[in-house]
Write a protein that holds these residues in place. Sequence first.
Motif, PDB file in Angstrom:
ATOM      1  N   LEU A 298       3.771  11.348   2.689  1.00 30.88           N
ATOM      2  CA  LEU A 298       2.864  12.606   3.136  1.00 30.88           C
ATOM      3  C   LEU A 298       1.690  12.680   2.331  1.00 30.88           C
ATOM      4  CD1 LEU A 298       5.781  15.304   3.017  1.00 30.88           C
ATOM      5  CD2 LEU A 298       5.229  13.865   4.922  1.00 30.88           C
ATOM      6  N   TRP A 299       0.456  12.464   3.040  1.00 33.65           N
ATOM      7  CA  TRP A 299      -0.605  12.286   2.692  1.00 33.65           C
ATOM      8  C   TRP A 299      -1.659  13.904   2.648  1.00 33.65           C
ATOM      9  CZ3 TRP A 299      -3.350   9.595  -0.409  1.00 33.65           C
ATOM     10  CH2 TRP A 299      -4.581   9.699  -0.541  1.00 33.65           C
ATOM     11  N   LEU A 300      -1.889  14.347   1.467  1.00 36.74           N
ATOM     12  CA  LEU A 300      -2.423  15.493   1.328  1.00 36.74           C
ATOM     13  C   LEU A 300      -3.977  15.326   0.768  1.00 36.74           C
ATOM     14  CD1 LEU A 300       0.458  16.158   1.079  1.00 36.74           C
ATOM     15  CD2 LEU A 300      -0.184  18.236  -0.346  1.00 36.74           C
ATOM     16  N   GLY A 301      -4.362  14.024   0.877  1.00 32.44           N
ATOM     17  CA  GLY A 301      -5.824  13.746   0.672  1.00 32.44           C
ATOM     18  C   GLY A 301      -6.919  13.777   1.730  1.00 32.44           C
ATOM     19  N   PRO A 302      -7.982  13.187   1.702  1.00 30.43           N
ATOM     20  CA  PRO A 302      -9.057  13.239   2.619  1.00 30.43           C
ATOM     21  C   PRO A 302      -8.444  12.646   4.018  1.00 30.43           C
ATOM     22  CG  PRO A 302     -10.114  12.580   0.420  1.00 30.43           C
ATOM     23  CD  PRO A 302      -8.469  12.729   0.513  1.00 30.43           C
ATOM     24  N   GLU A 303      -8.652  13.126   5.092  1.00 30.01           N
ATOM     25  CA  GLU A 303      -8.129  12.478   6.315  1.00 30.01           C
ATOM     26  C   GLU A 303      -8.577  10.963   6.471  1.00 30.01           C
ATOM     27  OE1 GLU A 303      -7.425  13.872  10.874  1.00 30.01           O
ATOM     28  OE2 GLU A 303      -8.921  14.971   9.747  1.00 30.01           O
ATOM     29  N   GLY A 304      -7.600  10.094   6.875  1.00 26.84           N
ATOM     30  CA  GLY A 304      -7.873   8.635   6.804  1.00 26.84           C
ATOM     31  C   GLY A 304      -7.744   8.032   5.791  1.00 26.84           C
ATOM     32  N   ALA A 305      -7.587   8.390   4.614  1.00 22.47           N
ATOM     33  CA  ALA A 305      -7.863   7.752   3.423  1.00 22.47           C
ATOM     34  C   ALA A 305      -6.414   7.530   2.802  1.00 22.47           C
ATOM     35  CB  ALA A 305      -8.667   8.617   2.209  1.00 22.47           C
ATOM     36  N   GLY A 306      -5.483   7.887   3.440  1.00 20.43           N
ATOM     37  CA  GLY A 306      -3.893   7.344   3.084  1.00 20.43           C
ATOM     38  C   GLY A 306      -3.508   6.149   3.593  1.00 20.43           C
ATOM     39  N   PRO A 307      -2.428   5.604   3.300  1.00 18.04           N
ATOM     40  CA  PRO A 307      -1.698   4.361   3.452  1.00 18.04           C
ATOM     41  C   PRO A 307      -1.442   4.399   4.720  1.00 18.04           C
ATOM     42  CG  PRO A 307      -0.665   5.501   1.879  1.00 18.04           C
ATOM     43  CD  PRO A 307      -1.538   6.494   2.115  1.00 18.04           C
ATOM     44  N   ASN A 308      -1.248   3.357   5.855  1.00 15.71           N
ATOM     45  CA  ASN A 308      -1.143   3.087   7.076  1.00 15.71           C
ATOM     46  C   ASN A 308       0.395   3.853   7.449  1.00 15.71           C
ATOM     47  OD1 ASN A 308      -3.344   1.701   7.623  1.00 15.71           O
ATOM     48  ND2 ASN A 308      -2.531  -0.320   7.174  1.00 15.71           N
ATOM     49  N   GLY A 309       0.349   4.616   8.369  1.00 16.55           N
ATOM     50  CA  GLY A 309       1.779   5.236   8.708  1.00 16.55           C
ATOM     51  C   GLY A 309       1.886   6.572   8.149  1.00 16.55           C
ATOM     52  N   ALA A 310       1.050   6.915   7.086  1.00 17.30           N
ATOM     53  CA  ALA A 310       1.237   8.104   6.304  1.00 17.30           C
ATOM     54  C   ALA A 310       1.094   9.243   7.406  1.00 17.30           C
ATOM     55  CB  ALA A 310       0.149   8.206   5.407  1.00 17.30           C
ATOM     56  N   TRP A 311       1.742  10.626   7.104  1.00 23.58           N
ATOM     57  CA  TRP A 311       1.514  11.898   7.770  1.00 23.58           C
ATOM     58  C   TRP A 311       0.368  12.521   7.333  1.00 23.58           C
ATOM     59  CZ3 TRP A 311       7.132  14.319   8.995  1.00 23.58           C
ATOM     60  CH2 TRP A 311       7.864  13.336   9.906  1.00 23.58           C
TER      61      TRP A 311
END
Length: 425
Positions: A298-311
Amino acid sequence: MNDTIFALSSGQPPAGIAVIRISGPSAAHALATLAGKMPLARRASFARLRDADGAPLDDALVLWLPGPGTATGEDIAELHLHGGRAVVRAVELALARIEGLRSADAGEFTRRAFANGRIDLAEAEGLADLLSAETELQRRSALAMAGGTLSRQVESWRANLLMLGARVEAVLDFADEDDVAALPADFNLQLDVLAGEIATWLDRPHAEVLKDGFRVVLAGPPNAGKSTLFNALVESDAAITAPTAGTTRDVITRPVALDGVPFIFVDTAGLHEGSEDAIEMIGIGRAHVELDRADLVLWLGPEGAGPNGAWEIEAQIDRVGHSAKQSASHRLSAVNGEGLDKLRHALVATARKAMPKPGEAALNTRQRELVSATYEGLVGARGEFDPLIIAEHLRIARVALDRLVGRATTEDMLDALFGRFCIGK
């Protein structure tokens, strides 16, 4: 295994009833010593138990179960006592005074069942998982394994392998006779069919994700709302939350069941560059390790900056000026609860797809490696023309199946498995 073992096989006292099980060649002697007589086989009987000095221990129901048709394959006696601590302790002390008896080690009853052919190794692993099951999905999958679902499938595969191997051996032994000079025309087809059956098992979800829980990692920069969301999902103040950046410096994990599905939620340190705090850097390093282990981020950081496949999670929507996302998977506030139920439902639906279906047997890592070895042996045989090489590939495949159910195994592996069981099981 000439000695006789005993242990409390029910829950720890105090309880309404306590069951002490005795297994081994001296089980009848132990029962007769305490009860004063031998009851009829496989019928519950009343007995006043007494110690070696004749002092009364308890009024109990006793069972005499002569082997080999018992849980361990040995003679078994059971003492159904009143479940007070003092009663149980007194009876255990009386049993320990009888020559040839000793307290059982962890998992020793089940290990004897395996050694005496009452269960195989795959069934023993299923029983161990059943004893540790905490959710309905875990219980039903473990019950299938303990009930022999995989074992019966392995026996079918092994029978087919033996038949195929016999055909190859016939070619090797009687190559000078015309009717067996070559492998049958459908030999490769039979290899393909068997390999296809095995491949369907390898395609199933792994047992570990069901046993350990679907691992969900919350990640993002400091002060993104990770710990607040983590606490909301696990319904506990497990993680410290504060306006100060970098409050979470280590990995925090909590097991939770949502709608009967096991999860492991993981809160991590805020990810950012340029920190000079040594402790914070260790936390960031551990966070990256958790990202690699995650079933879902679950990625709560800047959009697009998380790992591949993260929500992409647009969090803190209750705050004015929160960081909006154009393509958020979920918009929520962990403070007022908006969007949380939708996230929970989505997590459960995703985890169910990654787990075995209810009641479906699933392969653990050990079993998967051996089934894979069987599959590779069949594929290797399929690509060969020399009967000697084909026979060797089939032998390797069969040995892997034998190891899977315990026909060929090591003491170290058995010690590790049966050490998972409690005393008395």
